[in-house]
Scaffold this motif. Structure first.
Motif, PDB file in Angstrom:
ATOM      1  N   ALA A 122       8.099   9.467  -5.118  1.00  0.00           N
ATOM      2  CA  ALA A 122       7.440   8.351  -5.504  1.00  0.00           C
ATOM      3  C   ALA A 122       6.058   7.979  -5.081  1.00  0.00           C
ATOM      4  CB  ALA A 122       8.772   7.232  -5.088  1.00  0.00           C
ATOM      5  N   ALA A 123       5.300   8.755  -5.229  1.00  0.00           N
ATOM      6  CA  ALA A 123       4.231   8.486  -4.694  1.00  0.00           C
ATOM      7  C   ALA A 123       2.861   7.805  -5.904  1.00  0.00           C
ATOM      8  CB  ALA A 123       2.460   9.888  -4.985  1.00  0.00           C
ATOM      9  N   ASN A 156     -12.244   7.584   2.523  1.00  0.00           N
ATOM     10  CA  ASN A 156     -10.665   8.041   2.124  1.00  0.00           C
ATOM     11  C   ASN A 156     -10.047   7.728   1.155  1.00  0.00           C
ATOM     12  OD1 ASN A 156     -10.234   9.071   6.006  1.00  0.00           O
ATOM     13  ND2 ASN A 156     -11.926   9.534   4.077  1.00  0.00           N
ATOM     14  N   VAL A 157      -9.167   8.334   0.615  1.00  0.00           N
ATOM     15  CA  VAL A 157      -7.997   7.739  -0.485  1.00  0.00           C
ATOM     16  C   VAL A 157      -6.421   7.717   0.584  1.00  0.00           C
ATOM     17  CG1 VAL A 157      -6.804   8.612  -2.644  1.00  0.00           C
ATOM     18  CG2 VAL A 157      -9.090   8.655  -2.495  1.00  0.00           C
ATOM     19  N   PHE A 158      -6.257   6.771   0.082  1.00  0.00           N
ATOM     20  CA  PHE A 158      -4.497   5.774   1.339  1.00  0.00           C
ATOM     21  C   PHE A 158      -3.484   6.480  -0.099  1.00  0.00           C
ATOM     22  CE2 PHE A 158      -7.995   5.169   3.776  1.00  0.00           C
ATOM     23  CZ  PHE A 158      -7.494   5.505   5.084  1.00  0.00           C
ATOM     24  N   VAL A 159      -2.396   6.772  -0.055  1.00  0.00           N
ATOM     25  CA  VAL A 159      -1.544   7.285  -1.485  1.00  0.00           C
ATOM     26  C   VAL A 159      -0.312   6.734  -0.108  1.00  0.00           C
ATOM     27  CG1 VAL A 159      -0.514   8.822  -2.584  1.00  0.00           C
ATOM     28  CG2 VAL A 159      -2.489   9.109  -2.154  1.00  0.00           C
ATOM     29  N   CYS A 160       0.551   5.779  -0.659  1.00  0.00           N
ATOM     30  CA  CYS A 160       1.744   5.438  -0.523  1.00  0.00           C
ATOM     31  C   CYS A 160       2.698   5.500  -1.020  1.00  0.00           C
ATOM     32  CB  CYS A 160       2.176   3.790  -1.585  1.00  0.00           C
ATOM     33  SG  CYS A 160       1.005   2.465  -1.302  1.00  0.00           S
ATOM     34  N   GLU A 161       3.999   6.017  -0.112  1.00  0.00           N
ATOM     35  CA  GLU A 161       5.276   7.361  -0.098  1.00  0.00           C
ATOM     36  C   GLU A 161       6.371   5.814   0.143  1.00  0.00           C
ATOM     37  OE1 GLU A 161       7.439   8.065  -1.658  1.00  0.00           O
ATOM     38  OE2 GLU A 161       7.484   9.832  -1.868  1.00  0.00           O
TER      39      GLU A 161
END
Length: 853
Positions: A295-296, A314-319
């Motif tokens: 579910a990125a 930086n790149v932050f990604v929700c899961e």
């Protein structure tokens, strides 16, 4: 077999969990235990983040309910999209009720927590996107895009005007357009969409662009768009929008939707067995924890200053399905981007609370990283809930409560926010200074406000900043502000196309194109400059020069592009960029290369490029051009040279679309009709079916085949050919016939045309030992003892290669499943040794037996 998790999608995707919360940091829970809702203070205690950071509560229910998007206006107020109609029960009852809203939150006393809430707009059906604009906001709800205006400055919408009734595309919330992200080029871009929007002469315009992502979109310091898919966490555009799609005769293979990492591994700190596909082997580990992204969503390129400096960029990604947020460090090499997890095994932020659902990330004027936490047990949309998930949800009472939600922010410990300044009241001079602010939010906001004010008096100051500014990002934003105000001048740009700073040089080239196209004098000056400097340019300006060459005269652009391809043809992006600039000039450029001494020696990259040119020529189906091309190939030799073979391959790939009519040639092409010229029978048959000439008529009644490739699969086939030549041909040969001491043949091999999952396993993990192909046994030293694994290649590249080798050299295995490689990679997570033939056959057989149960 259920469809791959790609159907579950973005921020709503998947979720549940299990876990009784006895101790907030205790993850030793079982899937039989309940997962009770927690207060914001209790949830805060469940977070684990990197050392030196602090999670702070900003807002919670009832002030915010079911939040899915947050953003900030020029005065630091937080605007929240509340999707209150989403999944009131497992059936999705009441989804069309008008209970969604947009709220504006304010921190009155400056302590970081919101103190008041004003409902800007209510009675909305499933609102999903928001962008603050002059006098109000763009809002997406009920599938449409609306312009809302606050006429009396009371933070309540007074008007609502329809902009686009087709904005969302799909009626399903997991597959609908979203984003409304303002790019540096002053367009608003969207995920899960081919649309972008811009205010032009007082009217909102919609334009087509490339399709991007699923949920959430952002950009880096140079304006490159960042997005993702629920199963693949990080993608980006390496070129500005709409460049590579200019040439209608060419379908690019890279540059847009570039995968920054193949890493999909996640590290939850709690079991996650209640995800939508939790029953599928390889989805969860032995402790019941999610193994890979399902579910990125909402990738955010962090450009703030509230976190330590090593986090900038930086790149932050929700899961949300794993109750975590991943951190990626982005690395740049020329014009290429890649990313990696700096701390494999531990996430940037993770929670033991199953109801922690990070669905969106943003930054504000304080530079903090803000987290939109939908806070609920079920975020999978009803259209995709599996029976397994339905049972988990009902039995463990995960649907209720709803209408909760929290907003968090992450900052450095002991960080103190600077006094906030209301930029809406800032002078033009102050806003121009903000273009050089170390914080990206301020730079973007200052550009937006200056463009919206439309005050032409700022031109001298912006021009001075672009020319002489000490901060290169400030200079960059000054140029785009001038562009947004329609004040950018060719004289300024002509000075900057020779600038030593790559981003300034590339931006000036991009902005000067309309002037060079319209004005011959500007074009001549630009041509002289580029001819003089291209050989000294770094890769980033080289890429832009290739793109900008479309507006140059052929007498200049052809030698320029020939030089660029001669030096940089090994880069797939350069190949695509060059051909994107050659619409309807492909044959002329090919004739230019044909005489070039650098293009006489065989090279795999040059072979690919010639094939691409030939494919583009074939797509036009112009009889005169094709007759000329065939005449070029007629060298009266028994064996066609490597260039002739490349052209014939390209023609074959370009003419393979379904239902395409043969091209009528005025004369027979000698290379196809002369029996002394040795062309493989299958290639000759494919080519002769594409053309007619006097004495040769193609049979219109073709045998139907389930394995015929459609247009999309033909494109994948062409991409696979390119990947194959650079990755596989060194061992298996360009003709798939195998090579002594290296590898067995692929043509006619059951390992290739047989079970597609088995083939994917071979490519992903490699193969060792003896192998039998077409009745012949191959073993060392006749072939190498081990075929290496290619697990570092992304799924798209492997899928393209498999599509190609299964349908080339007489192989006719048909298309491969879109998710075959991804599913196979997922179910064999952790394997690090190559397969042996007997072991692989046994594994595939056992897997089929399990799947049939």
């Amino acid at each position: 077999m259920f469809k791959r998790v790609y159907n579950i999608c973005l921020f709503f995707a998947i979720l549940l969990g299990l876990v009784c919360f006895i101790n907030p940091l205790n993850s030793n829970q079982t899937d039989e235990e309940p997962s009770p809702p927690r207060s914001p203070q209790q949830e805060l205690a469940t977070f684990q983040t990197e050392p030196g950071l602090e999670v702070q509560l900003v807002a919670s229910e009832p002030m915010v309910q079911d939040p899915v998007v947050t953003t900030f206006d020029a005065d630091g107020r937080m605007w929240v999209v509340e999707m209150r109609g989403f999944m009131a029960d497992v059936e999705g009852t009441g989804e069309k009720e008008r209970i969604g809203r947009i709220s504006v939150l304010q921190d009155i006393n400056g302590d970081g927590q919101m103190d008041s809430s004003t409902i800007y707009l209510d009675s909305l059906v499933m609102p999903r996107a928001l962008a603050i604009v002059k006098g109000g906001a763009l809002v997406t709800e009920n599938g449409s895009l609306w312009l809302t205006q606050d006429l009396n400055n009371d933070l309540k919408a007074d008007t609502k005007t329809l902009i686009d009734s087709a904005y969302a595309g799909s009626p399903l919330p997991e597959h609908s357009g979203n984003g409304l992200w303002r790019g540096v080029d002053n367009w608003y871009y969207n995920a899960k969409s081919r649309f972008r929007y811009q205010l032009s002469n007082g009217v909102w315009q919609r334009d087509s662009t490339e399709f991007r992502g699923q949920w959430g979109i952002s950009h880096d310091d140079e304006g490159r768009l960042i997005y993702n898919y629920n199963w693949s966490q990080l993608h980006a555009d390496l070129v500005p929008p709409n460049y590579l799609s200019r040439n209608k005769n060419h379908k690019p293979t890279t540059g847009i939707d570039h995968g920054l990492t193949v890493d999909r591994r996640v590290y939850p700190i709690r079991p996650n067995p209640a995800v939508n596909r939790g029953y599928i082997p390889g989805t969860l580990d032995k402790q019941g924890r999610l193994l890979e992204f399902t579910a990125a969503c909402s990738p955010l390129f962090y450009r703030g200053i509230a976190l330590p400096k090593e986090y900038y960029g930086n790149v932050f990604v929700c899961e949300p399905s794993g109750n975590l947020i991943k951190r990626n460090i982005v690395e740049e090499n020329g014009f290429l981007l890649s990313a990696h997890d700096p701390h494999p095994g531990k996430e940037f932020l993770a929670s033991t609370d199953e109801r922690f659902r990070p669905v969106q990330l943003s930054t504000g004027p304080d530079g903090a990283l803000y987290i939109t936490d939908m806070y609920r047990g079920l975020v999978q949309h009803a259209a995709y809930i599996t029976p397994y998930l339905r049972e988990q949800t009902i039995n463990r009472k995960l649907v209720q409560p709803i209408h909760r939600g929290r907003i968090w922010r992450i900052v450095a410990k002991n960080w103190k926010a600077a006094n906030a300044k209301k930029l809406s009241a800032a002078s033009n001079e102050e806003l121009i200074n903000q273009l050089s602010n170390p914080d990206g939010w301020h730079r973007d906001m200052a550009q937006r406000l200056l463009v919206e004010r439309n005050d032409k008096d700022v031109e001298p100051a912006l021009t001075n900043l672009a020319l002489k500014g000490k901060n290169n990002l400030g200079r960059f934003h000054a140029l785009w502000t001038l562009q947004g105000l329609h004040l950018v001048q060719p004289d300024l740009l002509l000075q900057l196309v020779s600038d030593p700073v790559a981003i300034i040089q590339a931006t000036a080239l991009r902005l000067i194109e309309p002037f060079a196209k319209a004005d011959k004098n500007v074009r001549l000056k630009l041509e002289r400059t580029l001819v003089q400097q291209w050989q000294k340019a770094s890769l980033k300006p080289i890429l832009q020069i290739a793109l900008t060459s479309q507006v140059l005269d052929s007498t200049t652009s052809f030698p320029l592009l020939a030089g660029i391809t001669g030096r940089h043809v090994s880069f797939p992006l350069i190949r695509d960029a060059v051909i994107s600039s050659l619409e309807n000039r492909e044959l002329s450029f090919l004739k230019h290369l044909w005489k070039n001494a650098e293009w006489q020696k065989q090279d795999p990259s040059k072979e690919i490029f010639l094939e691409m040119l030939a494919t583009a020529i074939m797509h036009k189906k112009n009889p005169n051009e094709l007759t000329t091309l065939f005449a070029m190939l007629d060298e009266r030799k028994a064996q066609p040279g490597w260039r002739q073979k490349a052209i014939l391959t390209g023609l074959s790939m370009g003419g393979g679309e379904n239902n395409s009519q043969p091209v009528r040639l005025p004369v027979p092409p000698s290379i196809l009709t002369n029996s002394t010229i040795k062309i493989p029978a299958n290639r000759l048959a494919a080519l002769t079916s594409l053309f007619e000439w006097p004495g040769h008529i193609v049979d219109k009644i073709k045998a139907t085949s389930k394995n015929i490739l459609n247009e999309e699969q033909q494109q994948l086939f062409a991409q696979g050919r390119q990947h194959y030549l650079t990755t596989c041909a060194g061992c298996h040969g360009t003709d798939g016939a195998g090579m002594k001491r290296f590898a067995p043949p692929l043509a006619g091999s059951d390992w290739v045309v047989g079970d597609e999952k088995r083939l994917a396993l071979i490519v992903l993990h490699g193969m060792e030992g003896a192998v039998e192909v077409a009745g012949k046994k191959y073993d060392a030293p006749e072939i190498l003892p081990v075929m290496p694994a290619h697990s570092t290649m992304d799924d798209a590249a492997i899928t393209a290669i498999l599509t190609y080798i299964r349908n080339e050299w007489g192989n006719n295995a048909g298309p491969i499943g879109k998710r075959t490689v991804g599913t196979t990679r997922n179910t064999t997570q952790g394997r690090v040794v190559p397969w042996k033939a007997a072991e692989l056959k046994k594994y595939v057989l056992e897997t089929k037996v399990q799947e049939s149960k």
